[in-house]
Design a protein around this motif. Structure first.
Motif, PDB file in Angstrom:
ATOM      1  N   ALA A  63      53.124  59.147  55.072  1.00 55.31           N
ATOM      2  CA  ALA A  63      54.255  58.722  55.896  1.00 55.31           C
ATOM      3  C   ALA A  63      55.285  59.837  55.892  1.00 55.31           C
ATOM      4  O   ALA A  63      55.593  60.413  54.842  1.00 55.31           O
ATOM      5  N   HIS A  64      55.834  60.146  57.081  1.00 60.45           N
ATOM      6  CA  HIS A  64      56.690  61.331  57.141  1.00 60.45           C
ATOM      7  C   HIS A  64      57.624  61.251  58.339  1.00 60.45           C
ATOM      8  O   HIS A  64      57.188  61.281  59.484  1.00 60.45           O
ATOM      9  N   ASP A  65      58.908  61.180  58.071  1.00 65.54           N
ATOM     10  CA  ASP A  65      59.934  61.308  59.098  1.00 65.54           C
ATOM     11  C   ASP A  65      60.366  62.770  59.099  1.00 65.54           C
ATOM     12  O   ASP A  65      61.033  63.239  58.165  1.00 65.54           O
ATOM     13  N   VAL A  66      59.980  63.513  60.140  1.00 62.29           N
ATOM     14  CA  VAL A  66      60.192  64.961  60.132  1.00 62.29           C
ATOM     15  C   VAL A  66      61.659  65.353  60.258  1.00 62.29           C
ATOM     16  O   VAL A  66      62.001  66.536  60.110  1.00 62.29           O
ATOM     17  N   THR A  67      62.547  64.392  60.510  1.00 55.63           N
ATOM     18  CA  THR A  67      63.972  64.709  60.580  1.00 55.63           C
ATOM     19  C   THR A  67      64.627  64.702  59.206  1.00 55.63           C
ATOM     20  O   THR A  67      65.786  65.114  59.080  1.00 55.63           O
ATOM     21  N   LEU A  99      64.690  61.690  82.173  1.00 54.33           N
ATOM     22  CA  LEU A  99      65.388  62.701  82.958  1.00 54.33           C
ATOM     23  C   LEU A  99      66.884  62.425  82.851  1.00 54.33           C
ATOM     24  O   LEU A  99      67.345  61.298  83.065  1.00 54.33           O
ATOM     25  N   ALA A 100      67.642  63.452  82.485  1.00 55.68           N
ATOM     26  CA  ALA A 100      69.067  63.259  82.258  1.00 55.68           C
ATOM     27  C   ALA A 100      69.818  64.468  82.807  1.00 55.68           C
ATOM     28  O   ALA A 100      69.655  65.576  82.299  1.00 55.68           O
ATOM     29  N   PHE A 101      70.613  64.248  83.834  1.00 57.60           N
ATOM     30  CA  PHE A 101      71.333  65.343  84.474  1.00 57.60           C
ATOM     31  C   PHE A 101      72.686  65.558  83.797  1.00 57.60           C
ATOM     32  O   PHE A 101      73.158  64.716  83.035  1.00 57.60           O
ATOM     33  N   VAL A 102      73.286  66.694  84.071  1.00 59.36           N
ATOM     34  CA  VAL A 102      74.412  67.155  83.270  1.00 59.36           C
ATOM     35  C   VAL A 102      75.537  66.126  83.148  1.00 59.36           C
ATOM     36  O   VAL A 102      76.110  65.951  82.063  1.00 59.36           O
ATOM     37  N   GLU A 103      75.833  65.405  84.202  1.00 65.68           N
ATOM     38  CA  GLU A 103      76.960  64.480  84.137  1.00 65.68           C
ATOM     39  C   GLU A 103      76.615  63.121  83.555  1.00 65.68           C
ATOM     40  O   GLU A 103      77.515  62.323  83.254  1.00 65.68           O
ATOM     41  N   THR A 104      75.307  62.863  83.384  1.00 66.77           N
ATOM     42  CA  THR A 104      74.898  61.578  82.818  1.00 66.77           C
ATOM     43  C   THR A 104      74.191  61.731  81.475  1.00 66.77           C
ATOM     44  O   THR A 104      73.882  60.736  80.823  1.00 66.77           O
ATOM     45  N   ASP A 105      73.928  62.963  81.066  1.00 58.92           N
ATOM     46  CA  ASP A 105      73.252  63.186  79.785  1.00 58.92           C
ATOM     47  C   ASP A 105      74.167  62.766  78.644  1.00 58.92           C
ATOM     48  O   ASP A 105      75.390  62.622  78.818  1.00 58.92           O
ATOM     49  N   THR A 106      73.572  62.549  77.467  1.00 59.34           N
ATOM     50  CA  THR A 106      74.358  62.084  76.326  1.00 59.34           C
ATOM     51  C   THR A 106      74.120  62.964  75.108  1.00 59.34           C
ATOM     52  O   THR A 106      73.061  63.598  74.957  1.00 59.34           O
ATOM     53  N   VAL A 107      75.089  62.991  74.243  1.00 58.77           N
ATOM     54  CA  VAL A 107      74.954  63.714  72.982  1.00 58.77           C
ATOM     55  C   VAL A 107      73.818  63.121  72.159  1.00 58.77           C
ATOM     56  O   VAL A 107      73.070  63.846  71.487  1.00 58.77           O
ATOM     57  N   GLU A 108      73.666  61.795  72.236  1.00 63.41           N
ATOM     58  CA  GLU A 108      72.612  61.131  71.467  1.00 63.41           C
ATOM     59  C   GLU A 108      71.228  61.597  71.903  1.00 63.41           C
ATOM     60  O   GLU A 108      70.333  61.805  71.070  1.00 63.41           O
ATOM     61  N   TRP A 110      70.467  64.530  73.256  1.00 65.21           N
ATOM     62  CA  TRP A 110      70.305  65.899  72.742  1.00 65.21           C
ATOM     63  C   TRP A 110      70.045  65.895  71.238  1.00 65.21           C
ATOM     64  O   TRP A 110      69.183  66.625  70.749  1.00 65.21           O
ATOM     65  N   GLN A 111      70.800  65.082  70.513  1.00 67.97           N
ATOM     66  CA  GLN A 111      70.671  65.072  69.056  1.00 67.97           C
ATOM     67  C   GLN A 111      69.282  64.624  68.636  1.00 67.97           C
ATOM     68  O   GLN A 111      68.669  65.225  67.738  1.00 67.97           O
ATOM     69  N   ARG A 112      68.755  63.589  69.274  1.00 66.45           N
ATOM     70  CA  ARG A 112      67.422  63.078  68.920  1.00 66.45           C
ATOM     71  C   ARG A 112      66.361  64.152  69.149  1.00 66.45           C
ATOM     72  O   ARG A 112      65.509  64.396  68.282  1.00 66.45           O
ATOM     73  N   GLN A 113      66.401  64.793  70.319  1.00 66.62           N
ATOM     74  CA  GLN A 113      65.390  65.803  70.608  1.00 66.62           C
ATOM     75  C   GLN A 113      65.563  67.044  69.737  1.00 66.62           C
ATOM     76  O   GLN A 113      64.586  67.657  69.304  1.00 66.62           O
ATOM     77  N   PHE A 114      66.816  67.412  69.459  1.00 63.30           N
ATOM     78  CA  PHE A 114      67.064  68.545  68.568  1.00 63.30           C
ATOM     79  C   PHE A 114      66.489  68.275  67.177  1.00 63.30           C
ATOM     80  O   PHE A 114      65.823  69.141  66.587  1.00 63.30           O
ATOM     81  N   GLU A 115      66.749  67.094  66.646  1.00 64.24           N
ATOM     82  CA  GLU A 115      66.307  66.769  65.289  1.00 64.24           C
ATOM     83  C   GLU A 115      64.781  66.784  65.174  1.00 64.24           C
ATOM     84  O   GLU A 115      64.224  67.299  64.210  1.00 64.24           O
TER      85      GLU A 115
END
Length: 260
Positions: A63-67, A99-108, A110-115
């Motif tokens: 079991a492994h949460d890579v974040t 799909l998330a465009f600049v004015e509707t994208d969220t920090v959340e 980005w954070q999920r995909q970054f992690e």
């Protein structure tokens, strides 16, 4: 006949299905021991059981949460101990997003995909490197995406994180080469591959898988989407000593899409 990675030991993240599952079978059948990690413990446990039924004692599941950094330290240490060494790391775990465009994208978003897509690759390399150096010649294979090389509207977070994987791979390849560690590091960039990651596209085609695949393949010169083994064969080459003079490179598994 000896397999192409006989005697080697690989850790593969995101191994419960899709590309990770194909890589696990490919490396195991070519002689490697494989440590399979995923947040889906049932999935990797089932896969390890199936591999061991064919090739006894070759697969291990965790079991492994890579974040989570603490889990990386624990899983790498356990896998190296269980397999006797660690000579291949495949940072395969990754996620997309809507799909998330600049004015509707969220920090959340980005954070999920970054992690999951980028930070996890760094953590994997950080904790695996001492074991890889000890087992050299060794190989790190980071799974990026064609989207890390050529983006599209609405894919800001995904493309940015996958481009980060691409550049981090080159940086690490140079660090390892200059330090004479004999640890190679390369990235793999698939286009659309027939895995569950395409399910949202199938849903957009009212559940018609053939129609969805036809639409996705329109921009691909070979006029089809890829199979998981198309990627797994590339990983096999990079994991083997056949690629002993290959480091800091990107491999495009895209049917010619980025050649246009």
């Amino acid at each position: 006949m000896m397999g192409r990675v006989a005697g080697k030991a690989a850790l593969i993240t995101g191994a419960a299905g899709g590309l990770g599952q194909a890589m696990a079978w490919m490396l195991a059948r070519e002689g490697a021991k494989v440590a399979l990690t995923d947040v889906n413990l049932d999935g990797v446990t089932e896969l390890a059981g199936a591999i061991n039924a064919e090739i006894a004692g070759s697969a291990f599941a965790y079991a492994h949460d890579v974040t989570r950094e603490d889990q990386w330290a624990e899983v790498v240490a356990r896998a190296a101990a269980d397999m006797g060494s660690l000579s291949i790391l495949v940072n395969n775990a990754g996620v997309g997003g809507p799909l998330a465009f600049v004015e509707t994208d969220t920090v959340e978003n980005w954070q999920r995909q970054f992690e999951i897509n980028l930070r996890s690759a760094m953590l994997g390399c950080k904790y695996a490197m001492p074991h890889l150096r000890d087992a050299a010649p060794a190989s790190i294979i980071n799974i990026s995406s064609i989207a890390g090389l050529a983006s599209a509207p609405g894919m800001g977070a995904y493309s940015a994180t996958k481009a980060g994987v691409w550049m981090y791979t080159k940086t690490l390849a140079l660090e390892a080469a200059k330090a004479d560690w004999n640890v190679r590091c390369n990235s793999v960039h698939p286009v659309f591959i027939k895995t569950p990651i395409l399910d949202p596209f199938v849903a957009m085609a009212a559940g018609d898988e053939a129609k969805a695949h036809e639409r996705l393949s329109r921009g691909i010169p070979l006029k089809r989407i890829g199979e998981p083994d198309d990627v797994a064969y590339c990983v096999l080459y990079l994991a083997s000593d056949e690629s002993k003079f290959v480091t800091g490179s990107e491999f495009r598994i895209d049917g010619g899409m980025t050649a246009q």
